[in-house]
Design a protein around this motif. Structure first.
Motif, PDB file in Angstrom:
ATOM      1  N   CYS A   1     -43.036  48.241 -11.405  1.00  0.00           N
ATOM      2  CA  CYS A   1     -41.383  48.554 -12.408  1.00  0.00           C
ATOM      3  C   CYS A   1     -40.287  49.335 -11.808  1.00  0.00           C
ATOM      4  O   CYS A   1     -41.018  49.569 -11.039  1.00  0.00           O
ATOM      5  N   GLY A   2     -39.473  48.968 -11.742  1.00  0.00           N
ATOM      6  CA  GLY A   2     -38.596  50.459 -11.589  1.00  0.00           C
ATOM      7  C   GLY A   2     -37.913  49.918  -9.795  1.00  0.00           C
ATOM      8  O   GLY A   2     -37.845  48.311  -9.228  1.00  0.00           O
ATOM      9  N   THR A   3     -37.826  50.890  -9.279  1.00  0.00           N
ATOM     10  CA  THR A   3     -37.598  50.944  -8.057  1.00  0.00           C
ATOM     11  C   THR A   3     -38.656  49.646  -7.045  1.00  0.00           C
ATOM     12  O   THR A   3     -38.431  49.026  -6.002  1.00  0.00           O
TER      13      THR A   3
ATOM     14  N   SER B   1     -36.696  57.398  -6.911  1.00  0.00           N
ATOM     15  CA  SER B   1     -37.572  56.855  -5.858  1.00  0.00           C
ATOM     16  C   SER B   1     -37.124  56.583  -4.537  1.00  0.00           C
ATOM     17  O   SER B   1     -35.910  56.129  -4.517  1.00  0.00           O
TER      18      SER B   1
ATOM     19  N   THR C   1     -48.208  54.502 -13.370  1.00  0.00           N
ATOM     20  CA  THR C   1     -47.203  54.542 -14.672  1.00  0.00           C
ATOM     21  C   THR C   1     -47.711  53.411 -15.422  1.00  0.00           C
ATOM     22  O   THR C   1     -48.923  52.232 -15.314  1.00  0.00           O
TER      23      THR C   1
ATOM     24  N   GLU D   1     -28.736  55.563 -11.879  1.00  0.00           N
ATOM     25  CA  GLU D   1     -29.975  56.692 -12.421  1.00  0.00           C
ATOM     26  C   GLU D   1     -29.486  58.535 -11.890  1.00  0.00           C
ATOM     27  O   GLU D   1     -29.956  59.267 -12.728  1.00  0.00           O
TER      28      GLU D   1
ATOM     29  N   LYS E   1     -29.933  53.365  -8.218  1.00  0.00           N
ATOM     30  CA  LYS E   1     -30.375  54.973  -7.558  1.00  0.00           C
ATOM     31  C   LYS E   1     -28.841  55.059  -8.133  1.00  0.00           C
ATOM     32  O   LYS E   1     -28.732  56.358  -8.370  1.00  0.00           O
TER      33      LYS E   1
ATOM     34  N   VAL F   1     -36.704  62.361  -8.750  1.00  0.00           N
ATOM     35  CA  VAL F   1     -37.253  62.078  -9.479  1.00  0.00           C
ATOM     36  C   VAL F   1     -37.058  60.297  -9.598  1.00  0.00           C
ATOM     37  O   VAL F   1     -37.303  58.964  -8.854  1.00  0.00           O
TER      38      VAL F   1
ATOM     39  N   SER G   1     -46.545  50.500  -6.557  1.00  0.00           N
ATOM     40  CA  SER G   1     -46.915  51.876  -7.814  1.00  0.00           C
ATOM     41  C   SER G   1     -46.753  53.200  -6.829  1.00  0.00           C
ATOM     42  O   SER G   1     -47.494  53.473  -6.052  1.00  0.00           O
ATOM     43  N   GLN G   2     -45.536  53.641  -6.621  1.00  0.00           N
ATOM     44  CA  GLN G   2     -45.602  55.160  -6.176  1.00  0.00           C
ATOM     45  C   GLN G   2     -46.634  55.649  -6.737  1.00  0.00           C
ATOM     46  O   GLN G   2     -47.218  56.572  -5.591  1.00  0.00           O
ATOM     47  N   SER G   3     -46.738  56.247  -7.730  1.00  0.00           N
ATOM     48  CA  SER G   3     -46.812  57.056  -8.180  1.00  0.00           C
ATOM     49  C   SER G   3     -49.055  56.934  -8.934  1.00  0.00           C
ATOM     50  O   SER G   3     -49.802  57.307  -8.820  1.00  0.00           O
TER      51      SER G   3
HETATM   52  O1  M6R Z   1     -43.951  55.045  -9.976  1.00  0.00           O
HETATM   53  P1  M6R Z   1     -44.462  53.538 -10.153  1.00  0.00           P
HETATM   54  O2  M6R Z   1     -43.241  53.217  -9.078  1.00  0.00           O
HETATM   55  O3  M6R Z   1     -44.653  52.810 -10.172  1.00  0.00           O
HETATM   56  O4  M6R Z   1     -42.776  54.387 -10.960  1.00  0.00           O
HETATM   57  C1  M6R Z   1     -42.112  52.844 -11.912  1.00  0.00           C
HETATM   58  C2  M6R Z   1     -40.414  53.427 -11.689  1.00  0.00           C
HETATM   59  O5  M6R Z   1     -40.967  54.046 -12.738  1.00  0.00           O
HETATM   60  C3  M6R Z   1     -39.590  54.366 -10.501  1.00  0.00           C
HETATM   61  O6  M6R Z   1     -39.868  53.463  -9.777  1.00  0.00           O
HETATM   62  C4  M6R Z   1     -38.966  54.670 -11.264  1.00  0.00           C
HETATM   63  O7  M6R Z   1     -37.586  52.947 -11.142  1.00  0.00           O
HETATM   64  C5  M6R Z   1     -37.630  55.336 -10.236  1.00  0.00           C
HETATM   65  N1  M6R Z   1     -37.250  57.119 -11.129  1.00  0.00           N
HETATM   66  C6  M6R Z   1     -36.988  54.539  -9.274  1.00  0.00           C
HETATM   67  O8  M6R Z   1     -36.011  55.690  -8.853  1.00  0.00           O
END
Ligand code: M6R
Length: 608
Positions: free
Chosen positions: A300-302, A400, A352, A488, A485, A398, A347-349
């Motif tokens: 998702c997202g970034t 990324s 998600t 956001e 970016k 927030v 996924s960074q976190s």
């Molecule tokens: O933790 P994740 O990488 O799964 O998160 C996905 C997106 O929610 C996240 O990349 C979001 O788009 C960021 N705020 C982008 O800067």
């Protein structure tokens, strides 16, 4: 990225260390630990979770002692747990070590120690350091010599603080490629990963250099180089306030994290390059990826934008078909899965909700899952078959930034390795690509050193009603991320287009209130892009082009050009995103927003 601290002085160390660790939490917060020295005893306490968990654990104990070390962890090797938390101790439990960094040769050192009957308790790379020091100490070396012997055997990066029960009057610390600062107090001395941990005690600090070691006593410190020669370095005075210090002197976490990228890229790349080859200690690459006839990537997202870059990279290097989908779309499709698909989730976190659901669906369909995440112990890391960790350290803002570029680095390594495995890339080309990747961190530094150019550009353009990003192929993926970016954190209406799509509709939106940012790094497509830029300028739009240093093709069509150091066209996303991140940041500032906490957004989207 973890935070380490050490104290020797007149106060009860337990309170000093806990306070210091709270100031370092932005460096890691999945577990915490301390080791306190008192009259020939060493007391170690550690706990998984936030520092308050450790505090609760210590509430009914009276641990006395005026010297000790502490650690707040961001897991890289082994999930967050009490056992994996630092400090780690040697066989005798009389030497304790805290560490920030990555010991790249830890598996070899572990085998060497195991052959000498050392039994390991944790899954961490750090434990080898404690055991090596302990080993040399038991062989008869003094503490300092044992540490020096150990440092000679370590490959990788480290900031270390070391205590020994038999040496209650001193703490030893050493650094290589991980920050470490000495704090000089009155009748007390400290060491820490970063200034915020020191400020309650002193503003006189000595920045340690790579290869240096320091012995801290209550009334003096002895700084020495790798050869053991003593060094005298005058202290610097710190006049930052505590809040600025926590952000490394930057105004916001986002700006700090943009600047962290050079180091984060190097931390993600370096441990995976062994004698000029890409090598993943984490898994048997040939076995796991070699069978893949198709790759499916979802995020998702970034992280989805990283997947978009990966599609081009896998097709370019490995000639394997790649399907990319947004996780929230994938989870509600009826995807056709094949036995030999390799399913990658990013996924960074690692938490998600949509990404986890997509992964579970793919798993149910019989796919093998490779996760790329920044958080050890996250749900994604636990449920995937295999994990490749980005070494970005905690990302607080927030929006990324460093998580994205380190995801890209992991994906490039996978693509190159797969290309090599299937003989789609020649040996010389493969090695040259690895060398080029090795140059990326210093090239990123060069861009960051010119951030004032972007700041000035943003101060002229932040009021634009519309900002469009366009590019082709790799540059299209980066346009998507650049637009995200900007929207956001600056709340500007920004969109990204594949440049060739412009005339199929979006050009109707272009007028004199539009800024068009063109990412232009795919050399064979420059002529096409020049036409696209002309089409937007003819409708009154202003234009910025992000392209290669020394490239003159855009001089006659662009209002402004930002040049990035030259690498291979296919690696450009690792660099071209940095000016776009800076542009978003400075537009946000100009508009009076807080870029770290944009409205309506959360760092981790754990609900649908
Ligand atoms: O933790 P994740 O990488 O799964 O998160 C996905 C997106 O929610 C996240 O990349 C979001 O788009 C960021 N705020 C982008 O800067």
């Amino acid at each position: 990225m973890c935070g380490i601290t050490g104290y020797i002085g007149r106060e009860e160390a337990i309170f000093v260390l806990l306070d210091s660790l709270k100031k370092l939490e932005y460096r890691g917060y999945d577990s915490t630990g301390i080791a306190i020295l008192h009259e020939g005893t060493l007391t170690v306490r550690k706990a998984k979770g936030h520092i308050t968990v450790l505090e609760e654990k210590l509430k009914n104990e009276q641990i006395r002692g005026q010297a000790g070390i502490g650690h707040t962890r961001w897991a890289t090797h082994g999930e967050p747990s009490d056992i994996n938390a630092h400090p780690h101790t040697g066989v005798s439990d009389r030497i304790a070590v805290v560490h920030n960094g990555i010991i790249e040769n830890y598996l070899r050192l572990k085998e060497w120690l195991q052959a000498r009957e050392v039994v390991f308790k944790s899954e961490t790379d750090t434990e080898v350091v404690a055991h090596l020091i302990d080993y040399y100490y038991r062989q008869g070396s003094g503490l300092l010599t044992a540490v020096q012997h150990t440092l000679k055997r370590l490959e990788g990066s480290y900031a270390l603080a070391i205590t020994a029960a038999d040496y209650p009057d001193r703490i030893i610390a050493a650094r290589k490629d991980s920050p470490l600062v000495i704090g000089l107090g009155k009748d007390e001395n400290l060491v820490a990963s970063d200034i915020p941990a020191l400020l309650a005690h002193t503003r006189e600090v000595v920045y340690m250099e790579d290869g240096e070691l320091v012995v801290l006593y209550r009334d003096h410190v002895e700084l020495m180089n790798a050869q053991g020669d003593h060094i005298v370095r005058p202290p610097s005075h710190v006049d930052w306030d505590a809040d600025a210090a926590e952000k490394g002197g930057f105004a916001h976490f986002m700006l700090k994290e943009i600047h962290d990228q050079a180091k984060a890229l190097s931390d993600t790349l370096r441990p995976r390059i062994k004698t000029g080859e890409i090598s993943f200690d984490e898994f048997d690459f040939d076995e796991f990826c070699g069978r893949a006839r198709r790759i499916v990537i979802t995020a998702c997202g970034t992280a989805w934008h990283a997947a978009m870059v990966a599609k081009y990279a896998f097709e370019h290097f490995a000639r394997i078909p790649v399907e990319v989908d947004i996780a929230s779309e994938y989870r509600y499709r009826s995807p056709v899965t094949e036995e030999n698909d390799l399913f990658i989730v990013i996924s960074q976190s690692g938490e998600t909700a949509d990404t986890l659901a997509a992964m579970r669906l793919a798993k149910k369909g019989g796919n093998r899952i490779l996760a790329i995440t920044n958080v050890v112990g996250s749900t994604l890391a636990r449920e995937a078959d295999l994990v490749l960790f980005t070494m970005a350290g905690p990302e607080i803002a927030v929006a990324s930034t460093k998580a994205f570029t380190t995801q890209l680095m992991c994906l490039y390594l996978l693509a190159l390795k797969l290309g090599k495995l299937h003989s789609r890339i020649g040996d010389a080309e493969y090695r040259a690509c690895i060398e080029d990747l090795g140059r990326i961190p210093s090239q990123a530094e060069k861009i960051l050193a010119r951030q004032d150019l972007i700041q000035r550009f943003a101060s002229r353009q932040f009021n634009k009603q519309k900002v469009f990003f366009m590019g082709r192929q790799f540059d299209y993926a980066i346009s998507l991320e650049s637009a995200l970016k900007l929207k956001e954190i600056s709340y500007t209406h920004s969109e990204a287009f594949a440049a060739g799509e412009l005339k199929h509709g979006p050009i109707a939106l272009v007028d004199k209130d539009t800024l068009v940012v063109t990412i232009a790094t795919q050399t064979v497509l420059f002529d096409k892009l020049i036409s696209n830029i002309r089409e937007t300028s003819a409708r009154g739009a202003s234009s910025l082009v992000i392209s290669w240093e020394g490239e003159t093709s855009f001089e006659s069509v662009a209002d402004e050009i930002f040049a990035i150091p030259k690498t291979r066209d296919c690696f450009s996303p690792l660099l071209s995103i940095i000016p776009a991140q800076l542009f978003a940041y400075y537009c946000s500032i100009q508009r009076g927003n807080n870029p770290d906490k944009p409205r309506n957004l959360a760092k981790s989207v754990t609900v649908e």
